[in-house]
Design an enzyme around this catalytic site. Structure first.
Site, PDB file in Angstrom:
ATOM      1  N   LYS A 157       0.848  -1.215   0.000  1.00 43.73           N
ATOM      2  CA  LYS A 157       0.000   0.000   0.000  1.00 43.73           C
ATOM      3  C   LYS A 157       0.868   1.243   0.000  1.00 43.73           C
ATOM      4  O   LYS A 157       2.018   1.229   0.454  1.00 43.73           O
ATOM      5  CB  LYS A 157      -0.949   0.016   1.195  1.00 43.73           C
ATOM      6  CG  LYS A 157      -0.309   0.207   2.573  1.00 43.73           C
ATOM      7  CD  LYS A 157      -0.180   1.643   3.040  1.00 43.73           C
ATOM      8  CE  LYS A 157       0.556   1.702   4.374  1.00 43.73           C
ATOM      9  NZ  LYS A 157       1.224   2.898   4.740  1.00 43.73           N
ATOM     10  N   ASP A 191      -2.644  -1.416  10.442  1.00 45.34           N
ATOM     11  CA  ASP A 191      -2.811  -1.357   8.984  1.00 45.34           C
ATOM     12  C   ASP A 191      -3.462  -2.621   8.419  1.00 45.34           C
ATOM     13  O   ASP A 191      -3.787  -2.667   7.230  1.00 45.34           O
ATOM     14  CB  ASP A 191      -1.444  -1.197   8.296  1.00 45.34           C
ATOM     15  CG  ASP A 191      -0.961   0.246   8.285  1.00 45.34           C
ATOM     16  OD1 ASP A 191      -1.789   1.146   8.522  1.00 45.34           O
ATOM     17  OD2 ASP A 191       0.236   0.459   8.028  1.00 45.34           O
TER      18      ASP A 191
END
Ligand code: C5P
Length: 283
Positions: free
Chosen positions: A8, A135
């Site tokens: 990401k 996350d």
């Protein structure tokens, strides 16, 4: 079971303040890219939970987030741990701000869920991921999303229009807890225009998003490291990136390109200046 774990990037990252539980409230736009680790999971008869990776310095026991994810999965399902071999081919740079470890953990959760007779929804899997790391919930869901709270409060956003991404992980690594601790004492020069970036996503305006890339953690980096990140961003912009920023707590810097040729040129210019360089695209 083979499963991919995408890296990401943070299109924006804002730290709103420290919370009583020691975490920080965040507001950030996350984006998945094609660059991914590949995991293979296989149940074994030994009863052991084992992790092996192509990087010898990564933990091969339950310190590895991939193993923690499996343990949390069985715990949440009220099942006893089983023998499981997790083989991870790491391609995402480590300690880079790209959620490599969290993405591996999310991939394990998705793989174990896919084997269930009545699988949980992605949101339910993401809730289990919260216990592994901040996350992980986003990594379960992926795509383009606004993450708030510790990172676990997710809102889907319209996808970033397709673009090429050149990224460079400099030769040093950053400790996430140390940078979070430091940001409390740093006076932030500027904050990201997250709402402006969301409006640009809604309008399908890649340039509008790229102009608003911003990460407050750049201001908290030690001087030499900040200068290195800034040099990478300058090369990306000189080569025609629509915008450039740092991802997560860094130190990976990236640029967004609407032209593959310009992205290739940036990759070539950065190669040889040190660090790990990748050309990838948005998912
Ligand atoms: O949740 P995770 O274990 O990935 O977080 C690692 C560290 O990063 C935490 O121990 C904390 O120091 C910091 N952190 C934070 N606020 C967040 C996420 C992480 O302070 N929202």
């Amino acid at each position: 079971m083979e499963v991919r774990a995408n890296a990401k990037l943070n299109l924006t990252l804002d730290v709103l303040g420290k919370r009583p539980d020691g975490y920080h409230d965040l507001r950030m736009i996350m984006q998945s890219v094609e660059l991914a680790d590949v995991l293979n999971l296989e149940y074994n008869e030994t009863g052991e939970l084992r992790v092996c990776t192509n990087l010898h310095f990564l933990p091969n026991n339950d310190k590895n987030l991939a193993a923690q994810a499996a343990l949390r999965w069985w715990e949440a399902r009220g099942e006893k741990p089983r023998g499981l071999d997790i083989a991870i081919e790491k391609r995402i740079p480590v300690c880079a701000g790209m959620a490599g470890g969290s993405s591996d953990a999310a991939a394990v959760l998705r793989a174990l869920n896919a084997r269930e007779r009545s699988p949980l929804s992605p949101a339910e899997v993401a809730r289990i991921g919260e216990r592994v790391g901040s996350d992980v919930p986003y990594c379960v869901i992926g795509g383009t999303a606004l993450a708030e709270g510790r990172g676990e409060l997710l809102t889907h956003l319209p996808p970033l229009p397709h673009c090429w991404v050149v990224l460079c992980k400099p030769e040093f690594s950053i400790s996430t807890p140390a940078l979070f601790a430091k940001i409390d004492s740093v006076r932030l020069r500027c904050r990201p225009d997250t709402q402006g970036a969301i409006d640009a996503l809604e309008a399908g305006d890649l340039t509008g998003v790229a102009r608003r890339l911003y990460n407050v953690f750049e201001d908290a980096l030690p001087d030499r490291q900040r200068a290195r990140v800034s040099d990478i961003k300058n090369v990306l912009i000189q080569c025609g990136a629509l915008g450039a920023s740092m991802s997560g707590t860094g130190p990976t810097a990236f640029g967004l390109f609407d032209s593959e040729d310009r992205a290739l040129e940036a990759q070539a210019r950065l190669t040889g200046l040190g660090g790990e360089i990748f050309l990838t695209q948005t998912v």
